[in-house]
Write an enzyme that holds these catalytic residues in place. Structure first.
Site, PDB file in Angstrom:
ATOM      1  N   ASP A 135       0.850  -1.190   0.000  1.00  0.00           N
ATOM      2  CA  ASP A 135       0.000   0.000   0.000  1.00  0.00           C
ATOM      3  C   ASP A 135       0.889   1.245   0.000  1.00  0.00           C
ATOM      4  O   ASP A 135       1.884   1.326   0.715  1.00  0.00           O
ATOM      5  CB  ASP A 135      -0.936  -0.004   1.215  1.00  0.00           C
ATOM      6  CG  ASP A 135      -2.078   0.985   1.057  1.00  0.00           C
ATOM      7  OD1 ASP A 135      -3.224   0.538   0.947  1.00  0.00           O
ATOM      8  OD2 ASP A 135      -1.818   2.209   1.030  1.00  0.00           O
ATOM      9  N   ILE A 136       0.511   2.220  -0.802  1.00  0.00           N
ATOM     10  CA  ILE A 136       1.309   3.437  -0.952  1.00  0.00           C
ATOM     11  C   ILE A 136       1.254   4.300   0.326  1.00  0.00           C
ATOM     12  O   ILE A 136       2.151   5.116   0.556  1.00  0.00           O
ATOM     13  CB  ILE A 136       0.790   4.236  -2.182  1.00  0.00           C
ATOM     14  CG1 ILE A 136       1.846   5.142  -2.751  1.00  0.00           C
ATOM     15  CG2 ILE A 136      -0.481   5.001  -1.877  1.00  0.00           C
ATOM     16  CD1 ILE A 136       1.471   5.729  -4.119  1.00  0.00           C
ATOM     17  N   GLY A 178     -15.272   3.501   3.341  1.00  0.00           N
ATOM     18  CA  GLY A 178     -13.845   3.798   3.203  1.00  0.00           C
ATOM     19  C   GLY A 178     -13.217   3.291   1.925  1.00  0.00           C
ATOM     20  O   GLY A 178     -12.006   3.423   1.731  1.00  0.00           O
ATOM     21  N   GLN A 179     -14.014   2.698   1.021  1.00  0.00           N
ATOM     22  CA  GLN A 179     -13.415   2.234  -0.239  1.00  0.00           C
ATOM     23  C   GLN A 179     -13.081   3.435  -1.112  1.00  0.00           C
ATOM     24  O   GLN A 179     -13.921   4.320  -1.319  1.00  0.00           O
ATOM     25  CB  GLN A 179     -14.371   1.291  -0.993  1.00  0.00           C
ATOM     26  CG  GLN A 179     -13.725   0.673  -2.226  1.00  0.00           C
ATOM     27  CD  GLN A 179     -14.612  -0.377  -2.914  1.00  0.00           C
ATOM     28  OE1 GLN A 179     -15.772  -0.557  -2.552  1.00  0.00           O
ATOM     29  NE2 GLN A 179     -14.051  -1.056  -3.907  1.00  0.00           N
ATOM     30  N   SER A 180     -11.840   3.488  -1.568  1.00  0.00           N
ATOM     31  CA  SER A 180     -11.407   4.610  -2.419  1.00  0.00           C
ATOM     32  C   SER A 180     -10.975   4.137  -3.801  1.00  0.00           C
ATOM     33  O   SER A 180     -10.929   4.926  -4.736  1.00  0.00           O
ATOM     34  CB  SER A 180     -10.271   5.388  -1.745  1.00  0.00           C
ATOM     35  OG  SER A 180      -9.169   4.540  -1.505  1.00  0.00           O
ATOM     36  N   HIS A 240     -10.132  -5.430  -3.566  1.00  0.00           N
ATOM     37  CA  HIS A 240      -8.837  -5.707  -2.949  1.00  0.00           C
ATOM     38  C   HIS A 240      -9.024  -5.947  -1.470  1.00  0.00           C
ATOM     39  O   HIS A 240      -9.945  -5.412  -0.854  1.00  0.00           O
ATOM     40  CB  HIS A 240      -7.845  -4.556  -3.184  1.00  0.00           C
ATOM     41  CG  HIS A 240      -8.354  -3.236  -2.702  1.00  0.00           C
ATOM     42  ND1 HIS A 240      -9.271  -2.504  -3.422  1.00  0.00           N
ATOM     43  CD2 HIS A 240      -8.113  -2.540  -1.567  1.00  0.00           C
ATOM     44  CE1 HIS A 240      -9.564  -1.393  -2.750  1.00  0.00           C
ATOM     45  NE2 HIS A 240      -8.884  -1.395  -1.616  1.00  0.00           N
TER      46      HIS A 240
END
Ligand code: AMP
Length: 113
Positions: free
Chosen positions: A31-32, A95-97, A102
């Site tokens: 994750d970035i 909270g899904q962006s 995934h």
């Protein structure tokens, strides 16, 4: 592939990302913006919008995501069993962006709640 999907672009190699690990059907990346010392994203290569969109025929793929998480957990602590959290956000309100299914794999710290 969905052309306006950032994860589809990563899967297609159109965005520079070093995979954590890769299978025929699943890609795992870091994750970035990590929320834990180990924060990985386990995603099917097939574009699926979210967990609510999963169809019966996709269920083996969802099961594979969990198998991959088990394998990562083994690797993550050099073969010792480790604690980890798996999380899937469904919908912006949850909270899904990124709207490509995934699973977050979080480990390496004490988790609350
Ligand atoms: P979610 O909010 O559940 O949809 O999770 C999306 C995750 O993708 C977030 O934790 C972001 O930090 C992460 N993310 C977004 N873009 C990238 C990228 N290019 N590479 C790695 N992780 C990303």
């Amino acid at each position: 592939m969905k052309t306006d999907c950032i994860f589809c672009k990563i899967i297609a190699g159109q965005l520079p990302t070093k995979p954590y690990t890769e299978y025929d059907d699943i890609l795992v990346i870091r994750d970035i913006a990590p929320k834990a010392p180990t924060h990985l994203l386990i995603m099917p290569k097939k574009h699926i919008h979210d967990i609510a969109s999963v169809e019966a025929g996709d269920m083996p793929l969802v099961a594979r995501m969990i198998t991959v998480a088990q394998e990562i957990a083994q690797d993550n602590d050099k073969g010792k069993k480790t604690d980890f959290r798996l999380m899937i956000n469904n919908g912006a309100g949850a909270g899904q962006s990124v709207f490509h299914l995934h699973m977050h794999f979080l480990a390496g710290k004490q988790m609350s709640e």
